[in-house]
Write a protein that holds these residues in place. Sequence first.
Motif, PDB file in Angstrom:
ATOM      1  N   PRO A 168      30.547 -20.771 -62.691  1.00  0.00           N
ATOM      2  CA  PRO A 168      31.137 -19.978 -61.605  1.00  0.00           C
ATOM      3  C   PRO A 168      32.584 -19.620 -61.935  1.00  0.00           C
ATOM      4  O   PRO A 168      33.222 -20.263 -62.774  1.00  0.00           O
ATOM      5  CB  PRO A 168      31.050 -20.918 -60.401  1.00  0.00           C
ATOM      6  CG  PRO A 168      30.871 -22.270 -60.956  1.00  0.00           C
ATOM      7  CD  PRO A 168      30.263 -22.144 -62.313  1.00  0.00           C
ATOM      8  N   GLU A 169      33.078 -18.610 -61.269  1.00  0.00           N
ATOM      9  CA  GLU A 169      34.463 -18.167 -61.481  1.00  0.00           C
ATOM     10  C   GLU A 169      35.459 -19.265 -61.128  1.00  0.00           C
ATOM     11  O   GLU A 169      36.603 -19.229 -61.573  1.00  0.00           O
ATOM     12  CB  GLU A 169      34.746 -16.931 -60.628  1.00  0.00           C
ATOM     13  CG  GLU A 169      33.959 -15.705 -61.043  1.00  0.00           C
ATOM     14  CD  GLU A 169      34.424 -15.110 -62.360  1.00  0.00           C
ATOM     15  OE1 GLU A 169      35.637 -15.196 -62.675  1.00  0.00           O
ATOM     16  OE2 GLU A 169      33.576 -14.578 -63.087  1.00  0.00           O
ATOM     17  N   THR A 170      35.045 -20.237 -60.341  1.00  0.00           N
ATOM     18  CA  THR A 170      35.959 -21.261 -59.837  1.00  0.00           C
ATOM     19  C   THR A 170      36.294 -22.346 -60.861  1.00  0.00           C
ATOM     20  O   THR A 170      37.150 -23.185 -60.599  1.00  0.00           O
ATOM     21  CB  THR A 170      35.347 -21.931 -58.592  1.00  0.00           C
ATOM     22  OG1 THR A 170      34.078 -22.481 -58.943  1.00  0.00           O
ATOM     23  CG2 THR A 170      35.174 -20.925 -57.471  1.00  0.00           C
ATOM     24  N   VAL A 171      35.658 -22.350 -62.036  1.00  0.00           N
ATOM     25  CA  VAL A 171      35.904 -23.402 -63.035  1.00  0.00           C
ATOM     26  C   VAL A 171      37.189 -23.114 -63.809  1.00  0.00           C
ATOM     27  O   VAL A 171      37.422 -21.999 -64.270  1.00  0.00           O
ATOM     28  CB  VAL A 171      34.711 -23.536 -64.000  1.00  0.00           C
ATOM     29  CG1 VAL A 171      35.046 -24.457 -65.171  1.00  0.00           C
ATOM     30  CG2 VAL A 171      33.494 -24.036 -63.264  1.00  0.00           C
ATOM     31  N   GLU A 172      37.996 -24.151 -63.966  1.00  0.00           N
ATOM     32  CA  GLU A 172      39.219 -24.090 -64.784  1.00  0.00           C
ATOM     33  C   GLU A 172      38.798 -24.334 -66.235  1.00  0.00           C
ATOM     34  O   GLU A 172      38.716 -25.475 -66.701  1.00  0.00           O
ATOM     35  CB  GLU A 172      40.197 -25.175 -64.305  1.00  0.00           C
ATOM     36  CG  GLU A 172      41.555 -25.141 -64.957  1.00  0.00           C
ATOM     37  CD  GLU A 172      42.426 -24.026 -64.405  1.00  0.00           C
ATOM     38  OE1 GLU A 172      43.082 -23.353 -65.210  1.00  0.00           O
ATOM     39  OE2 GLU A 172      42.458 -23.851 -63.176  1.00  0.00           O
ATOM     40  N   GLU A 173      38.512 -23.272 -66.981  1.00  0.00           N
ATOM     41  CA  GLU A 173      37.909 -23.360 -68.308  1.00  0.00           C
ATOM     42  C   GLU A 173      38.740 -24.161 -69.310  1.00  0.00           C
ATOM     43  O   GLU A 173      38.191 -24.843 -70.173  1.00  0.00           O
ATOM     44  CB  GLU A 173      37.644 -21.957 -68.857  1.00  0.00           C
ATOM     45  CG  GLU A 173      36.614 -21.191 -68.064  1.00  0.00           C
ATOM     46  CD  GLU A 173      36.429 -19.782 -68.572  1.00  0.00           C
ATOM     47  OE1 GLU A 173      37.019 -19.414 -69.612  1.00  0.00           O
ATOM     48  OE2 GLU A 173      35.679 -19.041 -67.928  1.00  0.00           O
ATOM     49  N   ASP A 174      40.063 -24.085 -69.219  1.00  0.00           N
ATOM     50  CA  ASP A 174      40.935 -24.773 -70.185  1.00  0.00           C
ATOM     51  C   ASP A 174      40.963 -26.287 -69.992  1.00  0.00           C
ATOM     52  O   ASP A 174      41.477 -27.006 -70.848  1.00  0.00           O
ATOM     53  CB  ASP A 174      42.362 -24.233 -70.083  1.00  0.00           C
ATOM     54  CG  ASP A 174      42.444 -22.768 -70.468  1.00  0.00           C
ATOM     55  OD1 ASP A 174      41.568 -22.296 -71.224  1.00  0.00           O
ATOM     56  OD2 ASP A 174      43.375 -22.088 -70.010  1.00  0.00           O
ATOM     57  N   GLU A 216      42.808 -22.978 -56.279  1.00  0.00           N
ATOM     58  CA  GLU A 216      42.474 -22.186 -55.089  1.00  0.00           C
ATOM     59  C   GLU A 216      41.021 -22.369 -54.642  1.00  0.00           C
ATOM     60  O   GLU A 216      40.661 -22.035 -53.521  1.00  0.00           O
ATOM     61  CB  GLU A 216      42.776 -20.696 -55.308  1.00  0.00           C
ATOM     62  CG  GLU A 216      41.991 -20.033 -56.412  1.00  0.00           C
ATOM     63  CD  GLU A 216      42.631 -20.101 -57.800  1.00  0.00           C
ATOM     64  OE1 GLU A 216      42.169 -19.389 -58.692  1.00  0.00           O
ATOM     65  OE2 GLU A 216      43.598 -20.872 -57.992  1.00  0.00           O
ATOM     66  N   ALA A 217      40.164 -22.920 -55.532  1.00  0.00           N
ATOM     67  CA  ALA A 217      38.754 -23.117 -55.185  1.00  0.00           C
ATOM     68  C   ALA A 217      38.476 -24.508 -54.614  1.00  0.00           C
ATOM     69  O   ALA A 217      37.403 -24.740 -54.072  1.00  0.00           O
ATOM     70  CB  ALA A 217      37.887 -22.902 -56.412  1.00  0.00           C
ATOM     71  N   LYS A 218      39.430 -25.406 -54.756  1.00  0.00           N
ATOM     72  CA  LYS A 218      39.234 -26.764 -54.242  1.00  0.00           C
ATOM     73  C   LYS A 218      39.213 -26.751 -52.719  1.00  0.00           C
ATOM     74  O   LYS A 218      39.936 -25.989 -52.080  1.00  0.00           O
ATOM     75  CB  LYS A 218      40.350 -27.689 -54.740  1.00  0.00           C
ATOM     76  CG  LYS A 218      40.291 -27.922 -56.227  1.00  0.00           C
ATOM     77  CD  LYS A 218      41.392 -28.849 -56.660  1.00  0.00           C
ATOM     78  CE  LYS A 218      41.376 -29.037 -58.166  1.00  0.00           C
ATOM     79  NZ  LYS A 218      42.478 -29.890 -58.611  1.00  0.00           N
ATOM     80  N   GLN A 219      38.368 -27.599 -52.181  1.00  0.00           N
ATOM     81  CA  GLN A 219      38.280 -27.696 -50.728  1.00  0.00           C
ATOM     82  C   GLN A 219      39.542 -28.350 -50.177  1.00  0.00           C
ATOM     83  O   GLN A 219      39.981 -29.390 -50.674  1.00  0.00           O
ATOM     84  CB  GLN A 219      37.063 -28.513 -50.321  1.00  0.00           C
ATOM     85  CG  GLN A 219      35.756 -27.824 -50.615  1.00  0.00           C
ATOM     86  CD  GLN A 219      34.575 -28.695 -50.213  1.00  0.00           C
ATOM     87  OE1 GLN A 219      34.721 -29.859 -49.875  1.00  0.00           O
ATOM     88  NE2 GLN A 219      33.395 -28.111 -50.259  1.00  0.00           N
ATOM     89  N   LYS A 220      40.079 -27.744 -49.170  1.00  0.00           N
ATOM     90  CA  LYS A 220      41.284 -28.279 -48.521  1.00  0.00           C
ATOM     91  C   LYS A 220      40.832 -29.137 -47.338  1.00  0.00           C
ATOM     92  O   LYS A 220      39.845 -28.831 -46.680  1.00  0.00           O
ATOM     93  CB  LYS A 220      42.169 -27.140 -47.999  1.00  0.00           C
ATOM     94  CG  LYS A 220      42.500 -26.075 -49.038  1.00  0.00           C
ATOM     95  CD  LYS A 220      43.500 -26.582 -50.032  1.00  0.00           C
ATOM     96  CE  LYS A 220      44.010 -25.475 -50.908  1.00  0.00           C
ATOM     97  NZ  LYS A 220      43.406 -25.291 -52.169  1.00  0.00           N
ATOM     98  N   PRO A 221      41.575 -30.186 -47.059  1.00  0.00           N
ATOM     99  CA  PRO A 221      41.224 -31.003 -45.891  1.00  0.00           C
ATOM    100  C   PRO A 221      41.473 -30.204 -44.613  1.00  0.00           C
ATOM    101  O   PRO A 221      42.320 -29.311 -44.579  1.00  0.00           O
ATOM    102  CB  PRO A 221      42.158 -32.208 -45.999  1.00  0.00           C
ATOM    103  CG  PRO A 221      43.274 -31.765 -46.865  1.00  0.00           C
ATOM    104  CD  PRO A 221      42.741 -30.691 -47.761  1.00  0.00           C
TER     105      PRO A 221
END
Length: 159
Positions: free
Chosen positions: A121-127, A147-152
């Motif tokens: 998915p686009e949300t993966v930090e490839e590096d 920005e894709a991580k769930q915020k509390p």
Amino acid sequence: MNTLMNVPKNGGLTRTTSDRQSNVPTFSSWIDEFFNRDWPAFSQNFNAGITLPKVNIRETADAYFVEMAVPGMKKSDFNIELDNKMLIISNETREEQETKEDNYTRREFGYSSFKRSFSLPETVEEDKIKAEYQDGILSLQLPKREEAKQKPPRNIKIS
């Protein structure tokens, strides 16, 4: 002379004549039987190579985790590539053994391989993708972009 067509279990056609009482097989029935029989020497180990390994994928708030069961290998046996949002995990193993004695030479070889591909998915930090191999399990951690991580949850005050 009356000619009948018999259909044996393997589906091939053989000719028999009604005036013959002997069970002498025809050439075509002998060929059918030869090629449709289970040969233990070939069927037992013919496909002893690796099949596609089983994979577990789970998601947390911060990352995706991929676990692949591939026992009996070394870290150097794996090839892990990232190509245009496609994660590719592959392996290719070749084994050769040769034994020479006084009057004979015995040579055996084997080959096995697998290749698994996953669209990321686009949300993966490839590096920041990490891989580890331990106790027969290949584990990959694919962290999510900030920005894709769930915020509390938070309270919003009404003004």
